[in-house]
Enzyme design. Sequence first.
Site, PDB file in Angstrom:
ATOM      1  N   ILE A  24      -4.461  23.257  34.170  1.00 34.05           N
ATOM      2  CA  ILE A  24      -3.147  23.358  33.346  1.00 34.05           C
ATOM      3  C   ILE A  24      -2.090  22.123  33.778  1.00 34.05           C
ATOM      4  O   ILE A  24      -1.305  21.806  32.916  1.00 34.05           O
ATOM      5  CB  ILE A  24      -2.534  24.941  33.511  1.00 34.05           C
ATOM      6  CG1 ILE A  24      -1.504  25.145  32.392  1.00 34.05           C
ATOM      7  CG2 ILE A  24      -1.936  25.051  34.817  1.00 34.05           C
ATOM      8  CD1 ILE A  24      -2.279  24.909  30.934  1.00 34.05           C
ATOM      9  N   SER A  55      -7.732  27.245  39.884  1.00 35.67           N
ATOM     10  CA  SER A  55      -6.902  28.131  39.644  1.00 35.67           C
ATOM     11  C   SER A  55      -6.645  28.258  38.133  1.00 35.67           C
ATOM     12  O   SER A  55      -6.778  29.836  37.596  1.00 35.67           O
ATOM     13  CB  SER A  55      -5.468  27.989  40.226  1.00 35.67           C
ATOM     14  OG  SER A  55      -5.786  28.052  41.621  1.00 35.67           O
ATOM     15  N   SER A  57      -8.673  28.033  35.626  1.00 40.65           N
ATOM     16  CA  SER A  57      -9.886  28.605  35.011  1.00 40.65           C
ATOM     17  C   SER A  57      -9.831  30.133  34.962  1.00 40.65           C
ATOM     18  O   SER A  57     -10.642  30.948  34.501  1.00 40.65           O
ATOM     19  CB  SER A  57     -11.070  28.150  35.712  1.00 40.65           C
ATOM     20  OG  SER A  57     -11.100  26.653  35.522  1.00 40.65           O
ATOM     21  N   LEU A  62       0.031  35.962  33.043  1.00 37.89           N
ATOM     22  CA  LEU A  62       1.448  36.533  32.778  1.00 37.89           C
ATOM     23  C   LEU A  62       2.416  35.400  32.877  1.00 37.89           C
ATOM     24  O   LEU A  62       2.634  34.762  33.991  1.00 37.89           O
ATOM     25  CB  LEU A  62       1.542  37.620  33.992  1.00 37.89           C
ATOM     26  CG  LEU A  62       0.534  38.944  33.830  1.00 37.89           C
ATOM     27  CD1 LEU A  62      -1.016  38.580  33.853  1.00 37.89           C
ATOM     28  CD2 LEU A  62       1.074  39.912  34.683  1.00 37.89           C
ATOM     29  N   HIS A 235      -6.192  36.047  45.919  1.00 39.46           N
ATOM     30  CA  HIS A 235      -5.426  37.269  45.403  1.00 39.46           C
ATOM     31  C   HIS A 235      -6.429  37.965  44.636  1.00 39.46           C
ATOM     32  O   HIS A 235      -7.135  37.650  43.733  1.00 39.46           O
ATOM     33  CB  HIS A 235      -4.384  36.586  44.534  1.00 39.46           C
ATOM     34  CG  HIS A 235      -3.708  37.492  43.530  1.00 39.46           C
ATOM     35  ND1 HIS A 235      -3.414  38.851  43.683  1.00 39.46           N
ATOM     36  CD2 HIS A 235      -3.759  37.307  42.128  1.00 39.46           C
ATOM     37  CE1 HIS A 235      -2.948  39.290  42.601  1.00 39.46           C
ATOM     38  NE2 HIS A 235      -3.120  38.181  41.447  1.00 39.46           N
ATOM     39  N   TYR A 266       0.184  44.448  39.072  1.00 40.66           N
ATOM     40  CA  TYR A 266       0.197  43.974  37.686  1.00 40.66           C
ATOM     41  C   TYR A 266      -0.730  44.347  36.726  1.00 40.66           C
ATOM     42  O   TYR A 266      -1.934  44.356  37.149  1.00 40.66           O
ATOM     43  CB  TYR A 266       0.848  42.645  37.504  1.00 40.66           C
ATOM     44  CG  TYR A 266      -0.081  41.605  37.795  1.00 40.66           C
ATOM     45  CD1 TYR A 266      -1.312  41.305  36.955  1.00 40.66           C
ATOM     46  CD2 TYR A 266      -0.271  41.020  38.957  1.00 40.66           C
ATOM     47  CE1 TYR A 266      -2.174  40.168  37.213  1.00 40.66           C
ATOM     48  CE2 TYR A 266      -1.116  40.052  39.483  1.00 40.66           C
ATOM     49  CZ  TYR A 266      -1.977  39.437  38.688  1.00 40.66           C
ATOM     50  OH  TYR A 266      -2.967  38.363  38.821  1.00 40.66           O
ATOM     51  N   VAL A 367       2.218  24.941  41.361  1.00 35.25           N
ATOM     52  CA  VAL A 367       2.734  25.302  40.369  1.00 35.25           C
ATOM     53  C   VAL A 367       1.786  26.375  39.303  1.00 35.25           C
ATOM     54  O   VAL A 367       0.729  26.130  39.242  1.00 35.25           O
ATOM     55  CB  VAL A 367       3.051  23.977  39.466  1.00 35.25           C
ATOM     56  CG1 VAL A 367       3.478  24.398  37.950  1.00 35.25           C
ATOM     57  CG2 VAL A 367       3.773  22.963  39.982  1.00 35.25           C
ATOM     58  N   VAL A 369       0.638  28.668  36.211  1.00 30.07           N
ATOM     59  CA  VAL A 369       0.638  28.750  34.762  1.00 30.07           C
ATOM     60  C   VAL A 369       2.147  29.030  34.063  1.00 30.07           C
ATOM     61  O   VAL A 369       2.257  28.366  33.354  1.00 30.07           O
ATOM     62  CB  VAL A 369      -0.523  29.692  34.203  1.00 30.07           C
ATOM     63  CG1 VAL A 369      -0.277  29.448  32.635  1.00 30.07           C
ATOM     64  CG2 VAL A 369      -1.895  29.075  34.587  1.00 30.07           C
ATOM     65  N   TYR A 542      35.249  11.079  52.593  1.00 28.04           N
ATOM     66  CA  TYR A 542      34.665  12.018  51.609  1.00 28.04           C
ATOM     67  C   TYR A 542      34.166  11.303  50.402  1.00 28.04           C
ATOM     68  O   TYR A 542      34.910  10.733  49.754  1.00 28.04           O
ATOM     69  CB  TYR A 542      35.628  13.394  51.304  1.00 28.04           C
ATOM     70  CG  TYR A 542      34.489  14.314  50.497  1.00 28.04           C
ATOM     71  CD1 TYR A 542      33.575  14.966  50.936  1.00 28.04           C
ATOM     72  CD2 TYR A 542      34.784  14.432  48.914  1.00 28.04           C
ATOM     73  CE1 TYR A 542      32.739  16.010  50.071  1.00 28.04           C
ATOM     74  CE2 TYR A 542      33.831  15.260  47.987  1.00 28.04           C
ATOM     75  CZ  TYR A 542      33.104  15.979  48.764  1.00 28.04           C
ATOM     76  OH  TYR A 542      32.570  16.857  48.016  1.00 28.04           O
ATOM     77  N   ASP A 555      26.916  15.312  48.526  1.00 31.59           N
ATOM     78  CA  ASP A 555      28.115  14.730  48.825  1.00 31.59           C
ATOM     79  C   ASP A 555      28.196  14.314  50.407  1.00 31.59           C
ATOM     80  O   ASP A 555      27.252  15.155  50.911  1.00 31.59           O
ATOM     81  CB  ASP A 555      29.511  15.775  48.477  1.00 31.59           C
ATOM     82  CG  ASP A 555      28.982  17.207  49.057  1.00 31.59           C
ATOM     83  OD1 ASP A 555      27.951  17.417  49.652  1.00 31.59           O
ATOM     84  OD2 ASP A 555      30.015  18.006  49.219  1.00 31.59           O
ATOM     85  N   TYR A 654      30.989  15.986  68.165  1.00 25.43           N
ATOM     86  CA  TYR A 654      29.799  15.643  68.088  1.00 25.43           C
ATOM     87  C   TYR A 654      29.394  15.215  69.593  1.00 25.43           C
ATOM     88  O   TYR A 654      30.132  14.297  70.007  1.00 25.43           O
ATOM     89  CB  TYR A 654      29.175  14.656  67.059  1.00 25.43           C
ATOM     90  CG  TYR A 654      29.327  15.089  65.594  1.00 25.43           C
ATOM     91  CD1 TYR A 654      28.406  15.754  64.945  1.00 25.43           C
ATOM     92  CD2 TYR A 654      30.807  14.964  65.024  1.00 25.43           C
ATOM     93  CE1 TYR A 654      28.731  15.997  63.627  1.00 25.43           C
ATOM     94  CE2 TYR A 654      30.831  15.339  63.737  1.00 25.43           C
ATOM     95  CZ  TYR A 654      29.797  16.040  63.018  1.00 25.43           C
ATOM     96  OH  TYR A 654      30.050  16.333  61.835  1.00 25.43           O
TER      97      TYR A 654
END
Length: 821
Positions: A24, A55, A57, A62, A235, A266, A367, A369, A542, A555, A654
């Site tokens: 995907i 994965s 496939s 959800l 899973h 789920y 990543v 779906v 700064y 920053d 430091y």
Amino acid sequence: MSARDAAGGAAAAGPRVVIVGAGIVGCALADELTARGWTDVTVLEQGPLPAPGGSTSHAPGLVFRTSPSRTLTAFARYTVEKFGSLDVDGVPCFDPVGGLELATTPARLADLHRRAGLAASWGVHGEVVSAARCKELWPLIDESAVLGGFHTPDDGLARALPAARAQLARAEGRGARFLERHTVTGIERAGGRVTGVVTDRGVFPADHVVSAAGFWGPVIGRMAGVDVPLQPLAHQYARTEPLPGLAGATAEASRPILRFQDRDLYFREHTDRLGIGSYAHRPLPVDPFAVPGYDEARAGGLRMPSSLPFTEEDWAPSWEDCRRLMPALRGSAIEEGFNGVFSFTPDGMPLLGEARTLRGFWLAEAVWVTHSAGAARAVAEWMVDGRPELDVHECDLTRFEDAQRSPAYVRDRGAQQFVEVYDVLHPLQPMEQPRPLRVSPFHARQQELGAYFLEGGGWERPHWYEANAPLAADLDLPGRDAWSALHWSPVAAAEARMTRERVALYDMTPLRRLEVTGPGALGFLHGMTTNNLRKKPGAVTYTLLLDRTGGIRSDLTVARLGPDRFQVGANSPADLDWLVRHAPDGVTVRDITSGTCCVGVWGPLARALVQPLTRDDFSHEGFGYFRAKETYVGHVPVTALRLSYVGELGWELYTSADLGLRLWDTLWEAGAEHGVIAAGRSAFNSLRLEKGYRAWGVDMTDEHDPYEAGVGFAVRLDKGDFVGREALRLRGAPRRRLTPLLLDDPGAVVLGKEPVYVDGVPAGYVTSAAYGYTVGRCVAYAWLPVLAAGTGVSVEYFGEKVGATVADEPLFDPTMSRIRC
């Protein structure tokens, strides 16, 4: 004709891109790239199309959009929008059946109110509903077991394979090609850049290579010499027999997708059956280098490489939980099940971006779906335009420290992410293992003082010290609710007060430090940042790192220690990557964080503590604000910067890591007569918000420009050219601002990411928040439309509206008299 000849024979628009993986993500990325005019795109897939066996496939599809991460929510929103516009053979690629998350405990119900607040912050429609309403939406559940639910009517089911096919077809229509049964065996590189992809069927030259290989990502990464901190885990997913309660169903699904998070489960419909997924079982790690190819998997009796045999013993407890929630399942059985492989990272976020060690090699990994289209769009924008429109620093593959990239760390943290998928997690909750990993030289002393450690970037960070508990005994503080009291102590209030009244030592070691040296160092930094750095050695400035659109990448605090030597206080590994990427020949950029340490000495008695320990003049006249000196404190050589992020007189000191403990002990012993204490980050955060100091990555990102973020004072448009200058010059007046709020009720507290309502309508969200012990109110910063000081707003906290007022900033010491003394 060889693949190399074929790839070079046709003229096409844009650079040559090879995407590894046609799941995907790979299909979505090809679609997004070709839509932007990069049509010389080749997608290589080791399995057959359109169901290559990764994965995608077997993904249940959800899509719950709401997440504590604004970025992931935005990714999911785009996925819903895009898939909702796609169909294959007249069948839509997204079914908006809605989503429903159940609460069976008071803690979960409270968390659903918090999630409803997140949804409002990120623009997702949802509401907390009664148990009766949950029963209406899902008649199979036992209403008596449910306290309520969170209903999101626009969530639903993504049909992953059809969505991949639809995007594949669109990309092919623009010139992309998809080649199945091509197994990648190597990545060609030269001169620090990727040059091609080697397969078992030929070589494909490339200017850019994107690994979208899913849980095979570490395999492709190793070929390129790039670490891919990703751990695949299995899973469990099962389907029931036909259920009488679903008899006669003709649609694939008609009820909302369902989460029973209190039991890590789920549910979704498959016409007259239920599909059930479980995260309740033990972590089942998978070695990506041992996963078979498609044909090998089939020969071994597997449906596909990502679908492993179902482990009945892991399923049994979850099946009992299912039957308690849905009595109709008591007479049913599981018809089929499998253990599906998915990708997890140490922090649960995707891996996106270009590798630091190999230019032109990109990752679009980890990543799911739910976020696929949004993540693909971000990567395509990054590749074509130089940056994504959306802030993606949480997903930037450079975010991990070297200490977070070991296989053991990735395995342990990946497994913990699996365990916590559905847990109620406090925003400050640290991971449990492996700890401690990175400690400052002061760690032993901090333990002796009873430090309460949280963790970030692998570092152990004291948030308060139990040794200071007696100082909190006489404080009159408002009570806290259970949620805001987690990882908090009234000791933080005492530490903040002692910083304001006496002097405190803060461990600032985890802050990133870079060294920039070379004959061209000044010109390089001056052109990369917004402020004027052409100052004499000893100056501290700064300044900001911008991208070409004027967005704030970071920053920085830049100390000029010599004509060609600078110490740069930065934020993340991405800053190092950005500067190294742009540094000219002769300029060296080096991360010195691990070899150094820092103590912040702040408070009205800071000078009285430090001055007797050094021969140098630490008076205001001899050592002004935003100045630097290399000197000695006792026996310890230090680089002293006169800075303060808590709004009090003081210095950052430091030294090298080997001398850090001696520095701490020297300061501690000398401070005894002044009542010195050690103070933690909880007090630090409170004090910095009272002064209005921004935290990059929380209060401002590259989605914001300096003027709307309130740091325009660090921009000098008249200094000459710098990255982002032209974009800033052309920008109009800000239409939003990072806005300081004071909660009206002295006892109210918010923590961040809550929605802010203006005239009863969600108008923005909180970034940072902490109780201001000096001002006696909770201070919250929020992105809002431009509002005048004194304007009343409300912040939603666990479903309740809390009044707040727009304030002038800074809230504390606006004349800066306490710092400049």
